[in-house]
Design an enzyme around this catalytic site. Sequence first.
Site, mmCIF file in Angstrom:
data_model
loop_
_atom_site.group_PDB
_atom_site.id
_atom_site.type_symbol
_atom_site.label_atom_id
_atom_site.label_comp_id
_atom_site.label_asym_id
_atom_site.label_seq_id
_atom_site.Cartn_x
_atom_site.Cartn_y
_atom_site.Cartn_z
ATOM 1 N N CYS A 119 6.805 2.126 3.583
ATOM 2 C CA CYS A 119 7.551 1.777 4.796
ATOM 3 C C CYS A 119 8.853 1.081 4.429
ATOM 4 C CB CYS A 119 6.717 0.873 5.701
ATOM 5 S SG CYS A 119 5.226 1.668 6.346
ATOM 6 N N HIS A 164 2.246 -0.555 0.104
ATOM 7 C CA HIS A 164 3.003 -1.368 1.049
ATOM 8 C C HIS A 164 4.371 -1.700 0.451
ATOM 9 C CE1 HIS A 164 -0.027 -1.832 4.069
ATOM 10 N NE2 HIS A 164 -0.888 -2.464 3.274
#
Length: 653
Positions: free
Chosen positions: A336, A287
């Site tokens: 991301c 993440h």
Amino acid sequence: MLKDIQITEQPVCACVPLDFPLTLRCKAQGPTKLYYQWFKQRESTCREIPGATQPDLHIHARQTNLYICRVNDKNQRILFSNWVKVKVLKDIPFGAIPPDWNGKPIIVTEPVSAHLTSRDAARLCCYAMGLPAPEYQWYHNGLCLPHKREKEIKIKSVRQKDSGSYLCHVSNVHGERWSEPAELTIEDDIILQASPSPSVCPGLTPGHRYFATGKVALLIGNNGYLNHPNLLAPMVDVFELSVLLRRLGFCVISLVDLTQEEMVLSIRQFLQLLEKGVYGLFYYAGHGYECSGRNYMVPIDAPQPYRPENCISVQRILQQMQDRKTALNVVLLDTCRKWYNSDCALSKVIPLKPWGNTVYGYATSENAEAYEVQDEAFSSGIFMTYLKKHILKEQKVTQMLDEVLEDIGRDPLVTGKQVMEIKHSLKESRALTDKICFSGSEQLDRTVWDQRTKIPKQVVKFSCGVEVELRFKVVFSNLIHTFAKLTQTPPHLSDVRIILYKPTDSGEFSNNRVDPVDSLLTMEEDGEEVDYMLRLCSLQKYKNNIIINIDLHCTILDTGERVQETLEEIIPIPWIARLRNNRNTYVERNQTNGAAAKASIPSLQSQLDSMSIDKEPPPAHHLPNAVESPCSSQSKSSSEPEENDEGDILPVL
């Protein structure tokens, strides 16, 4: 009671696209009622703007003009505001800017690299929109050029000292941007890396132009989050990339599932291995997010919601890689790049040094997500799926990544969803496949490295005569698999079984979670069958050597009695456990300094901050005092703005 008129809010300059609506504001206070009148000057003509008698002047920018506001009262007291310039970029249509644009700088013209010969003229340009109008500050080879604070740099006659990398920092009160690096190369200023003798670097042929004095990579994959959705691909991707990098001669540190503290400490350990001439590679999968050009990695213990102080800044890592005088820095981020918490303040970092040795590979583009692909029982990131096809090619690292980008662009699974992005300042044709010529230091010698990281096999002998061989496979630097194989069984015993486990009372960290990738990671290298396998993970949490129990269950043929015997075996602590040992040493050292024993341990982010030296920002460019007449020659010379006249320059990335 005021005796004179005072301007409490000055109008600000702007650089905007054609037909952009904006408001110029001048506020004042005085002893009596105040009256306002705005003036506009274009070229040499200064005119009163009919009807512009309010503190706010609303305009649609169609031409570049100068504006000034006169404030007076009924007693003939007069005061003028500062001159402000509204610069109109006619080549940029109003519809080209984001609908929610708040005035933060947007670079519309990047500086362009050039190859020149001595005494040629050079010109570098960087144009940006902004409200207020942005400030410009140029950097050359990492050094601030204090007098280069305009949108253009002009060099009448270039010399060897002018070659190198140029960056422009653009800022206003709403934020800042960095231009792409522009390289100026001078024809008679090309210095090739000296080629060592074949005795120093076996295998290096005369045709090799570049080489590394060592190669080291830090790979981090965060799968199992405590407060966020778990991921599937990072563990597999780190494993596969580590195998490929070892084939290229890299000393690899591969880590999975790290907390914030563990990430900080592992990065510090990695940086200590870098030195002049080394190729350094940093890869992260997990993440993450991006905000204002800054990238952050999310540790597995980050809260929900997380803030920048709960995460690790990638830009800080790259700064420290550069400080180690490395020959090549490669940062690959498989994460991301979206950010949802706009209220959080960003961490301050100093500008990257434009030394022409840095490559950024983003798995996806700005404000987009990176995807995983499910392949039967395994998952892999789209980025790694194609990176592993090209990474072994003998070509400049940026060309190799270009081929990865093209393959991702042709993948129908992510068309319109994920597009790789590459940023770099690499001025030399360096490749990950370049030969290694050691500089005398043994810490990055692959032979020495492999000996340090390898755990030798052990033979365990039970009192009944059974012998068991323990072998170890280092899957990641903080995860090993222990394999047990029966090598000797006495004839009076049957149905012999071996069980490995960690003692429940050892006080050590235990993680019995079984991942779907276990079948991939548990395969023995030689394909030989084993009797039992024990997975030891999160080794960075162990304070001492690892203790495991070996249970022997067997049947005595003469009596049919089922018996059990247990032995305790010590496994040497692996290299990665020194992350904790270094931290303990730091604490102990502070506790032996008398009064210093009461000092608290610095915060995790401050530990990483301490590896940087922040530069003081240059002083702001202040406007002169207001003038008496908006159209007089004195007025233009004293307060008419240049292209840049607002805000402080903050040299942070």
